[in-house]
Design a protein around this motif. Structure first.
Motif, PDB file in Angstrom:
ATOM      1  N   ALA A  70       0.705  -1.232  -0.009  1.00 49.46           N
ATOM      2  CA  ALA A  70      -0.090  -0.017   0.061  1.00 49.46           C
ATOM      3  C   ALA A  70       0.967   1.222  -0.049  1.00 49.46           C
ATOM      4  N   THR A  71       0.323   2.050  -0.877  1.00 48.56           N
ATOM      5  CA  THR A  71       1.239   3.671  -0.926  1.00 48.56           C
ATOM      6  C   THR A  71       0.403   4.653  -0.524  1.00 48.56           C
ATOM      7  N   PRO A  72       0.724   5.729  -0.425  1.00 48.61           N
ATOM      8  CA  PRO A  72       0.159   7.064  -0.270  1.00 48.61           C
ATOM      9  C   PRO A  72      -0.636   7.513  -1.499  1.00 48.61           C
ATOM     10  N   LEU A  74      -1.067  10.973  -1.834  1.00 54.71           N
ATOM     11  CA  LEU A  74      -0.470  12.299  -2.396  1.00 54.71           C
ATOM     12  C   LEU A  74       1.001  12.134  -2.397  1.00 54.71           C
ATOM     13  N   PRO A  76       4.754  13.429  -3.389  1.00 53.80           N
ATOM     14  CA  PRO A  76       5.324  14.777  -3.611  1.00 53.80           C
ATOM     15  C   PRO A  76       5.514  15.025  -5.184  1.00 53.80           C
ATOM     16  N   PHE A 117       9.970   3.613  -3.713  1.00 55.61           N
ATOM     17  CA  PHE A 117       9.527   2.450  -2.745  1.00 55.61           C
ATOM     18  C   PHE A 117      10.556   1.291  -2.821  1.00 55.61           C
ATOM     19  N   LYS A 120      14.140   2.312  -1.368  1.00 58.59           N
ATOM     20  CA  LYS A 120      14.421   2.170  -0.267  1.00 58.59           C
ATOM     21  C   LYS A 120      14.939   0.964   0.299  1.00 58.59           C
TER      22      LYS A 120
ATOM     23  N   GLU B  34       8.798   5.677   5.084  1.00 59.88           N
ATOM     24  CA  GLU B  34       8.063   7.104   4.823  1.00 59.88           C
ATOM     25  C   GLU B  34       8.302   7.403   3.397  1.00 59.88           C
ATOM     26  N   LEU B  35       7.407   7.897   2.840  1.00 57.83           N
ATOM     27  CA  LEU B  35       7.293   8.324   1.511  1.00 57.83           C
ATOM     28  C   LEU B  35       7.630   9.963   1.610  1.00 57.83           C
ATOM     29  N   ARG B  39       3.101  10.095   5.592  1.00 59.54           N
ATOM     30  CA  ARG B  39       2.731   9.386   4.508  1.00 59.54           C
ATOM     31  C   ARG B  39       3.741   8.183   4.395  1.00 59.54           C
ATOM     32  N   TYR B  40       2.845   7.162   4.772  1.00 56.74           N
ATOM     33  CA  TYR B  40       3.763   5.765   4.717  1.00 56.74           C
ATOM     34  C   TYR B  40       3.502   4.871   3.511  1.00 56.74           C
ATOM     35  N   LEU B  41       4.584   4.110   3.053  1.00 57.42           N
ATOM     36  CA  LEU B  41       4.420   2.975   2.426  1.00 57.42           C
ATOM     37  C   LEU B  41       4.243   1.814   3.297  1.00 57.42           C
TER      38      LEU B  41
END
Lengths: 557, 557
Positions: A70-72, A74, A76, A117, A120, B34-35, B39-41
């Motif tokens: 799952a990802t946000p 919003l 950047p 993602f 990271k 954290e993205l 806001r988290y991945l």
């Protein structure tokens, strides 16, 4: 579930302005309501179906080794800017600033976020390919929502992304998705045709769409009548044979032509077929004029044009702008035209002695011949391919063109995103290499809409069992509902999902009509007449049968 | 799942600046990244846990008769404006315009949308109560994200809403949710304390929070040491006994006081306890000054103050503004002060002959007595209740104050939303009545964080079985993984979810440490030493046991 307690009820009226079947039926049957244009509320019935579609798709993704994440929503904005996707999406990408003035894109797709993602965790070659998917809301500020659930401004999407060490490893993930899409469509009783397509704003240059034939569809694709060639109209190529190439090139001749302004009127005036005419279309590209020459019976494909120009930032000129380049609407001609670039579609090479305007009202030229009469031009393929074209693959079959809805779209990006965003893995030698990447999308609400488009009759929806909101729809015809109450409890105890129409203030006719409209696979009726048995009717079939409880449970389990 | 293929791996380093345990452990164990701030991945492991939490909560909602629905994220802003919630949320509500300049709120909560939804079906009294819930992303532009998953700017929420014909019917739905929250917490191994709370920007005046004790929590609540009274510090009331009420009121006396500016320094100077001092706090309310009088040992509760003033639009004044109302910082006194309103906290009534400033530097008054020395004031409760207060319920127990994290919050709105938005039902007489409404929320990522806060040890997470990402964590200690490969396949075939650490390039120590860090309930080890058996260890216990395959499967199923 008791129908009396169900949140979301049937209604006889159609939604205003509805054209497509899914829109009419899902509204009438109480699955959906519109909150604002292109943004839908899903009732209990609506959510049940959506959730089952998610499960069918998720299962297929897991089976091909994809992992759910799952990802946000919003993102950047700089992640979008890195590949200029903010420009490519233009106004359809919504943007918002937070209280600290940081800029965010409201997720229209998640490629850049997924590269971030994966970065990271600095993956090693041993972990590849990485295939991950999510079900997440997408926001696309379309100019117009349409067709009920077919084109929304906000929708849930299954979006999967794969990351691989090399092209071969990547293509395996692409093929896995391709095959999974066919399986998903089969489970949902949707007939799909995979076609080559254009990636559009998403980037990359190899992709497939899975098309569903539909006369109200927004998309078109062409298929070969003899081989398996199939391509989106935006991408499709085709071969045109010469029309009159044996004719001798005659001298240019300016003539008076008091004719109408469009191609049909022009053909009528000269009593010739459309292919005899030259069409010259002016576009303002970043405010500079260019001219596209094409055969009179063929349209300019703006997607192909955008790919040639490497921008979709172009438009039709205003009359004032035509005046500036010394021409006039309906009589545009390449001869003497003041534009920055001439593009000549291949189709122009199939005709000799074309008729064209002469950049003055009621003046035409006869016998335009390329390249004799236009030296500085680029020959390109910007044609909307249609029935007059021959298949580019087998080079024999005629092409046929179909209207369709896109069910899914899979993309091969190569290094398009990973290069710009530094998406790398550690190879066997401990060095960093760019990841090969692709993306694979299915819109979930749209899928729900397509299932209805593909599975309905005059009376209502016919849900495939895989995604039906309930397994059985129980109707009582007795004044007291005792028998039905009892059956309902027994079936629930067996774990069978039942929608039980327990209303005592509507007629049997209304109950039957609602059952057909809602479209649950098995209809069960009990009344004094059925004695100890239950009348079962499949939504798909006409005949009914009387079963005892034991056989019914066996049938429904 | 093979660990070598798992997307998201463990890491030994803690995230920068992490203070809370959930943040450190979920990061190190590879569940979250954290993205951007707040806001988290969620990785594969992260999603598995989140999804299981969703299932636990969804099941409890369904059991109390709630129906799951789905609604859009972008809400027409006018729905928020109808109850002035846009103002109440202020900057934490994000707003966006579409290409047609229509204004939308990015969903921070869904009350107004749900009223709209229910309105679309014009419910009759027979359908009531309607209880619906969804799992949807919420967007709140907090000033600061904090504590890993505890305070996010974007998060998934279970939000349920109930609509009822009258207060009694409504209260049944409220109690159902209350009890469901206790059950959910139990299943997740979270110890919760339900407390009375303040509804804040959400409106309404009756609500409960479910608090989890945590020394790093942002919230505080008070509990009675003798009865079951428990309330959020923002809402809590308490009884203060008189301190020196038998003293005779002495005449006001202005004295020289070359003392420090704060209360502690003032108490030192006079060698008296803090309660002997009068604290006069100035607030600028919509740019007009007001004064709040309170006992020197008690703080002003700004939430209570906002409720009294019916606005949270107030702030501490600038030095210039103090000058204008004829006072000076550290020596503020009600006597001669030029403000628009005096509020006197009840605590002031428990002391005679208070010492206060005199609105001049180094000048105080002795023997201030209310109401003798201040005629035009309102007596209110604006105290932050603490250990010096007695329970307002049993009127005997002392209160105790605790730091905590809010796990869930349930709200009774009465007609707050339905009146403004026209949320009505058809009653038995065919007439329209306003619906009674409430809302019931649980943040899902936060819940995941709380589960970790409540279930961990020095080595890592200890997932409750209900939400563990996998049932078992299999480790092979042999060079070749044959035995483990075989066991893995057998367990998978039995439908047991296994994370299999198949790495051959790390030590046994690393594998054991990762297993403890990730926190899966059952650890399985196979090696030459275990012969035909499997060593099983529960994450919660120290002892290991050797089982044969049959017993293992029995244990894990």
């Amino acid at each position: 579930m008791l129908y009396s307690k169900l949140f979301g009820k049937t209604i006889r009226e159609e939604p205003k302005g509805a054209k497509m079947t899914n829109h009419k039926l899902l509204y009438k049957a109480g699955f959906i309501r519109e909150l604002s244009s292109g943004r839908y509320l899903l009732t209990t019935l609506g959510w049940q179906v959506l959730n089952k579609i998610i499960k069918v798709i998720d299962k297929q993704m897991i089976e091909i080794g994809s992992q759910r994440v799952a990802t946000p929503t919003l993102h950047p904005l700089k992640l979008w800017q890195a590949t200029h996707r903010d420009e490519a999406f233009g106004e359809s990408l919504m943007r918002v600033k937070d209280r600290k003035n940081s800029e965010f894109a409201i997720g229209a797709t998640h490629e850049a976020v997924m590269v971030e993602f994966v970065k990271k965790f600095k993956p090693s070659f041993k972990e590849l390919p990485i295939v991950i998917h999510q079900f997440s809301n997408k926001f696309r500020d379309e100019i117009r929502a349409r067709g009920g659930l077919i084109r929304l401004k906000e929708f849930l999407m299954k979006d999967a992304y794969s990351f691989a060490a090399d092209e071969k490893e990547f293509m395996k993930t692409y093929e896995d998705q391709y095959n999974a899409y066919l399986k998903i469509a089969e489970k949902l009783k949707i007939k799909v045709v995979p076609v080559q397509a254009d990636a559009g704003a998403l980037g990359g240059d190899y992709c497939h769409e899975f098309m569903v034939l539909n006369s109200e569809g927004e998309d078109s694709f062409v298929v070969c009548k003899q081989c398996d060639y199939a391509a989106n109209i935006e991408k499709a190529q085709g071969i045109l044979s010469g029309q009159n190439l044996s004719e001798k090139e005659l001298p240019l001749e300016k003539i008076k032509a008091k004719r109408g302004l469009n191609m049909d009127q022009m053909a009528d005036f000269y009593k010739v077929p459309l292919w005899r005419l030259l069409k010259t279309v002016i576009f303002m590209v970043k405010e500079k004029p260019i001219a596209v020459l094409i055969r009179g019976d063929i349209e300019v494909n703006e997607i192909k044009l955008a790919n040639i120009l490497k921008t979709s930032n172009f438009r039709i000129p205003e009359p004032e702008e035509l005046k500036k380049i010394k021409t006039v609407r309906g009589f545009v001609s390449p001869i003497g035209l003041k534009v920055d670039l001439f593009l000549v579609d291949q189709s122009v090479l199939t005709v000799k002695n074309l008729i064209t305007g002469a950049n003055e009202l009621n003046q035409d030229y006869k016998n335009f011949n390329y390249p004799r009469d236009l030296k500085t031009a680029e020959v390109v393929d910007v044609a909307v391919v249609g029935q007059m074209f021959t298949c580019p693959k087998c080079k024999k079959g005629k092409l046929d063109s179909k209207r369709a809805i896109e069910f899914g779209h899979i993309f091969k990006y190569d290094h398009f995103y990973t290069k710009a965003l530094g998406g790398k893995f550690i190879n066997e030698n401990g060095k960093e290499n760019l990841l090969w990447m692709g993306a694979f999308g299915i819109g979930i609400e749209r899928t729900m809409g397509i299932v209805v488009e593909e599975n309905h009759d005059d009376k209502g929806i016919i849900w495939p069992e895989s995604v039906a909101p309930f397994k059985a729809h129980l109707i009582s015809l007795d004044k007291d509902n005792k028998k039905a109450d009892d059956l309902y409890q027994k079936l629930e105890k067996e774990g069978i999902d039942v929608l039980y129409d327990d209303r005592d203030d509507v007629s049997a006719g209304v109950k039957f009509a609602d059952a057909d409209l809602i479209g649950i696979p098995y209809r069960l009726v009990v009344s004094k007449k059925t004695n100890n048995k239950i009348e079962l009717k499949e939504r798909l079939k006409d005949k009914t049968e009387l079963l005892d409880l034991k056989d019914l449970i066996k049938k429904l389990k």
